[in-house]
Design an enzyme around this catalytic site. Structure first.
Site, short mmCIF file in Angstrom:
data_model
loop_
_atom_site.label_atom_id
_atom_site.label_comp_id
_atom_site.label_asym_id
_atom_site.label_seq_id
_atom_site.Cartn_x
_atom_site.Cartn_y
_atom_site.Cartn_z
N GLU A 1 0.81 -1.13 -0.09
CA GLU A 1 0.09 0.01 0.27
C GLU A 1 0.91 1.31 -0.05
O GLU A 1 0.91 2.14 0.96
CB GLU A 1 -1.08 -0.05 1.03
CG GLU A 1 -1.83 -1.07 0.92
CD GLU A 1 -3.11 -1.10 1.99
OE1 GLU A 1 -2.96 -0.44 3.09
OE2 GLU A 1 -4.21 -1.62 1.66
N GLU B 1 -5.60 -7.63 -2.28
CA GLU B 1 -6.80 -7.65 -1.23
C GLU B 1 -8.12 -7.08 -1.64
O GLU B 1 -8.08 -5.98 -2.26
CB GLU B 1 -6.19 -6.76 -0.06
CG GLU B 1 -5.02 -7.09 0.69
CD GLU B 1 -4.79 -5.96 1.80
OE1 GLU B 1 -5.64 -5.18 2.09
OE2 GLU B 1 -3.43 -5.81 2.32
#
Length: 432
Positions: free
Chosen positions: A46, A162
């Site tokens: 991320e 994800e």
């Protein structure tokens, strides 16, 4: 546990957590697990905030850092895939891959780059697209802009590292249903699968096996019981390769009978308005002008003496409708009688332990519930008037009953006008 406070792949001014340290760690792992079951390196979880893509600033330019790190890994282990997440500008952290169009990651060994994004529901954050009046139709534009074009133009594979949901918000299930279709190859709202022959859909990893957190997991709090509702949905995104590998031939397992979804049941869904259909020649068109194919299934029973669709003595109406969606149908044809619409009609054949929301409702009010839930999960409904009286289909030759003071042509018209008014702006798309 410091990742929310680390916008870069290194910690500025820290003598230990430098880019050199990151490279050294990855090289060590690439050597250690060479020839093992490890197939790739997801370089950095991320990227966010000040991280950039194609800016030319070596201190923030993540795509160039990914090239340096990826090349170092491939020098000692050329078998691994190098997985590069996007940056966090304007979307989920790690979800913006717009820069790939002009600044792709180029490695010394070709065909080793896999781009990655994370995609979530409203459980995690109130992103602007969840609040848009045209939700969920707008989702594909968001996905196309941030990463979908990479797949459509066959620039490189994309792996969704994800995605997940806890079904806390009314937007969660429509989001998930559109998402599953998208990663399976339905890149636009016209319902056409665009995967070339022999291709699989977008690869992914569900978040997560563990219970708790923003979205919960695939296991419940006992770490043993499977969240069967979640599993049923994501199974639809397991491609033919996965099905062959795991021999997934068991029948659909509905959610437990006493399980109730947390998705609200609106009586009508104004957001279904974009699904208002029209015709042109031999085609049925969406409001946006795209041809659409209605692929439906019949759910009969409102026209019977029970005044209620079949199966509700054994299952929840939600599990039945969700299974319809999972199986790939886009429409339910609900049959009914004029008698069922009367205020003195009574619904029978319902297990209220399984369907407590239906307790005390008239047949017409039950229809309200079914149509509302259909809209909330993205299904459409065609209402089909079977008979005047319940259970009388073999004795009725006309759309009214000659000589009957109630079931007249005028009553037939009044019933349809009332239904059209009642379900305006809902999931109902047509009157049969």
């Amino acid at each position: 546990s410091n990742y929310t406070r680390e916008p870069l792949w290194y910690i500025p001014n820290d003598p230990y957590y430098t880019e050199e340290r990151m490279i050294a760690d990855w090289v060590m792992l690439a050597k250690r697990y060479a020839g093992s079951t490890v197939i790739g390196a997801d370089l950095w979880n991320e990227p966010k905030e000040i991280s950039s893509w194609g800016s030319g600033d070596l201190s923030t330019d993540w795509n160039k850092a990914a090239e340096r790190i990826g090349n170092a890994i491939l020098e000692v282990n050329p078998d691994w895939l190098i997985i590069v997440e996007g940056i966090g500008t304007g979307t989920w952290w790690g979800g913006n891959l717009q820069g790939v169009a002009k600044h792709p990651v180029v490695l010394k060994i070709p065909n080793k780059v896999v781009y990655s994004v994370h995609e979530y529901c409203q459980d995690v954050s109130n992103q602007t697209w969840f609040l848009d009046p045209v939700f969920p139709i707008n989702l594909r534009d968001v996905w196309e802009r941030n990463f979908g074009y990479i797949v459509r133009e066959q620039i490189a594979p994309v792996w969704v590292g994800e995605f997940g949901t806890a079904f806390r918000y009314r937007t969660d299930l429509p989001w998930l249903l559109h998402w599953i279709k998208y990663i399976n190859g339905e890149y636009s709202v016209d319902g056409v699968n665009e995967l070339p022959p022999g291709h699989e859909g977008i690869s992914w990893a569900f978040w997560s096996i563990a219970p708790g957190g923003d979205t919960g997991g695939i296991l419940k709090e006992d770490w043993l019981t499977v969240e069967s509702e979640k599993l049923a949905y994501i199974t639809a995104a397991m491609g033919s390769t996965a099905i062959a590998t795991f021999n997934r031939s068991e029948p659909f397992v509905p959610p437990p009978a006493n399980k109730t979804s947390v998705v609200p049941m609106p009586t009508y869904m104004p957001t279904m308005r974009p699904f208002a259909l029209s015709t042109s020649g031999n085609q049925i068109l969406t409001a946006q002008g795209f041809p659409i194919r209605i692929t439906g299934i019949n759910w009969y029973g409102f026209e019977s003496v029970a005044n209620i669709p079949q199966g509700l003595w054994l299952r929840t109406y939600k599990s039945i409708m969700e299974q319809v969606k999972i199986l790939g149908f886009n429409t339910i044809r609900i049959t009914f009688s004029s008698e069922m619409l009367r205020s003195d009609s009574v619904a029978m054949g319902i297990d209220y332990y399984r369907n407590p929301e239906l307790q005390g409702l008239s047949p017409l009010q039950c229809m309200d519930v079914f149509i509302g839930y259909a809209g909330s999960i993205g299904l459409r409904v065609i209402l089909s008037r079977f008979t005047s009286k319940t259970g009388n289909i073999l004795n009725e030759r006309l759309w009214y009953i000659p000589g009957d003071s109630y079931y007249t042509p005028e009553r037939f018209q009044v019933d349809w006008v009332n239904l059209a008014s009642r379900y305006e702006g809902s999931a109902v798309i047509g009157a049969d």
